[in-house]
Every structure is written in C-alpha cells, then in structure tokens.
Design a protein around this motif. Structure first.
Motif, short mmCIF file in Angstrom:
data_model
loop_
_atom_site.label_atom_id
_atom_site.label_comp_id
_atom_site.label_asym_id
_atom_site.label_seq_id
_atom_site.Cartn_x
_atom_site.Cartn_y
_atom_site.Cartn_z
N THR A 1 1.08 -1.22 -0.28
CA THR A 1 0.08 0.01 0.26
C THR A 1 0.66 1.56 0.34
OG1 THR A 1 -0.14 0.04 2.63
CG2 THR A 1 -1.82 -0.74 0.99
N LYS A 2 2.20 1.28 -0.16
CA LYS A 2 2.84 2.10 0.21
C LYS A 2 3.15 3.13 -1.34
CE LYS A 2 7.92 3.87 1.41
NZ LYS A 2 7.72 4.98 1.31
N GLU A 3 2.73 4.23 -1.36
CA GLU A 3 2.16 4.97 -2.17
C GLU A 3 3.15 6.27 -2.63
OE1 GLU A 3 -1.64 6.59 -2.26
OE2 GLU A 3 -2.48 4.16 -2.56
N THR A 4 4.23 6.83 -1.82
CA THR A 4 4.78 7.48 -1.54
C THR A 4 6.83 6.69 -1.49
OG1 THR A 4 5.40 7.98 0.72
CG2 THR A 4 3.95 9.27 -0.99
N ARG B 1 10.82 7.98 -0.75
CA ARG B 1 12.26 8.51 -0.46
C ARG B 1 13.25 8.62 -1.16
NH1 ARG B 1 11.60 8.51 4.62
NH2 ARG B 1 13.06 6.31 4.70
N ASN C 1 10.46 13.42 -1.04
CA ASN C 1 8.87 11.93 -0.92
C ASN C 1 8.63 12.57 -2.93
OD1 ASN C 1 9.57 10.88 1.57
ND2 ASN C 1 7.70 12.83 2.12
N ALA C 2 8.20 11.04 -2.92
CA ALA C 2 8.13 11.53 -4.17
C ALA C 2 6.80 10.45 -4.84
CB ALA C 2 8.41 11.00 -5.77
N GLN C 3 5.78 10.28 -5.46
CA GLN C 3 4.37 9.40 -5.72
C GLN C 3 5.53 8.75 -6.45
OE1 GLN C 3 2.83 11.09 -2.77
NE2 GLN C 3 0.78 10.03 -4.99
N VAL C 4 4.15 7.70 -5.99
CA VAL C 4 4.96 6.05 -6.59
C VAL C 4 3.82 6.47 -8.21
CG1 VAL C 4 5.58 3.49 -7.44
CG2 VAL C 4 6.26 5.50 -4.77
N ALA C 5 4.12 5.75 -9.11
CA ALA C 5 2.88 5.23 -10.01
C ALA C 5 1.82 3.38 -9.58
CB ALA C 5 2.90 5.32 -11.64
N THR D 1 1.27 1.31 -6.63
CA THR D 1 1.85 0.96 -5.13
C THR D 1 3.52 0.04 -5.95
OG1 THR D 1 1.12 -1.02 -4.69
CG2 THR D 1 -0.16 0.84 -4.22
N GLN E 1 4.10 -1.53 -8.56
CA GLN E 1 5.52 -1.56 -9.53
C GLN E 1 6.04 -2.89 -10.08
OE1 GLN E 1 7.66 2.03 -8.66
NE2 GLN E 1 6.81 3.34 -10.15
#
Length: 106
Positions: free
Chosen positions: A48-51, A53, A62-66, A68, A72
């Motif tokens: 569930t991790k969407e960001t 480092r 911090n950057a958003q993940v396309a 989760t 990916q």
C-alpha cells in the motif's frame, strides 16, 4: 535524518533483523525497542506504500509512486520475465558459457 543516524539504523537493522523467526508472522526483519517487524508486516506495508524517498541534489524528497511499490515491483518482474522469454524464443538469450566468457573478459 542525518547520515550518521541513517548508518546507525542500517547497522542496527542488519544486526537485529536477519534470519530470526517469529511466532507466525514471518521471519523478523528488525526489532525496535523490543517490538518485532516481520516480513509479513513489511510486505503488507509495501503493498500500500504510495510514496518513496528519493535523493536529489538538494537532499531527500518524497515522490509519488505510480500505483504502489508492490504493483511496480510486479510489473518490473513481469517485464523482466517476458524479456527473458522473448530472448530465448529469438535465440539471443546467452548461454552459461557465453556469460562466463564475458565475465572473464571484463
């Protein structure tokens, strides 16, 4: 977090976590103040991790993940497997001998 703190965490993580077994929640990755972090809990968190480092020229951000990290990761593994299968189908997948020869060359 300072570089020293990150290094200290990494050392503690490696010393406390590797290879221990937990009572049903998977192996123990780390122990924080006596509380275990298991592989099962870690994998559930990654699902569930969407960001993430990232390191930039100005430090951490911090950057958003396309999707989760889990989605990916699965996409990466599927792409890699398809690439290997295509290489085998096309006759361009290297043999063990070719890999060894290249490694010796390098």
């Amino acid at each position: 977090m300072s570089a020293a703190a990150v290094c200290t965490f990494g050392v503690l993580f490696a010393v406390n976590g590797c290879g221990k077994s937990s009572g049903g929640g998977g192996s123990v990755l780390a122990v924080v103040n006596g509380e275990e972090i298991t592989t099962d809990a870690f994998h559930k968190y990654l699902e569930t991790k969407e960001t993430v480092r990232v390191v930039t020229n100005n430090g951490f951000a911090n950057a958003q993940v396309a999707g989760t990290l889990a989605s990916q990761g699965l996409q990466d593994m599927i792409f890699r497997q398809v690439t290997f299968q295509l290489a085998k189908d096309e006759g361009v997948y290297p043999t063990e001998a070719e890999i060894s020869k290249e490694l010796d060359f390098q």
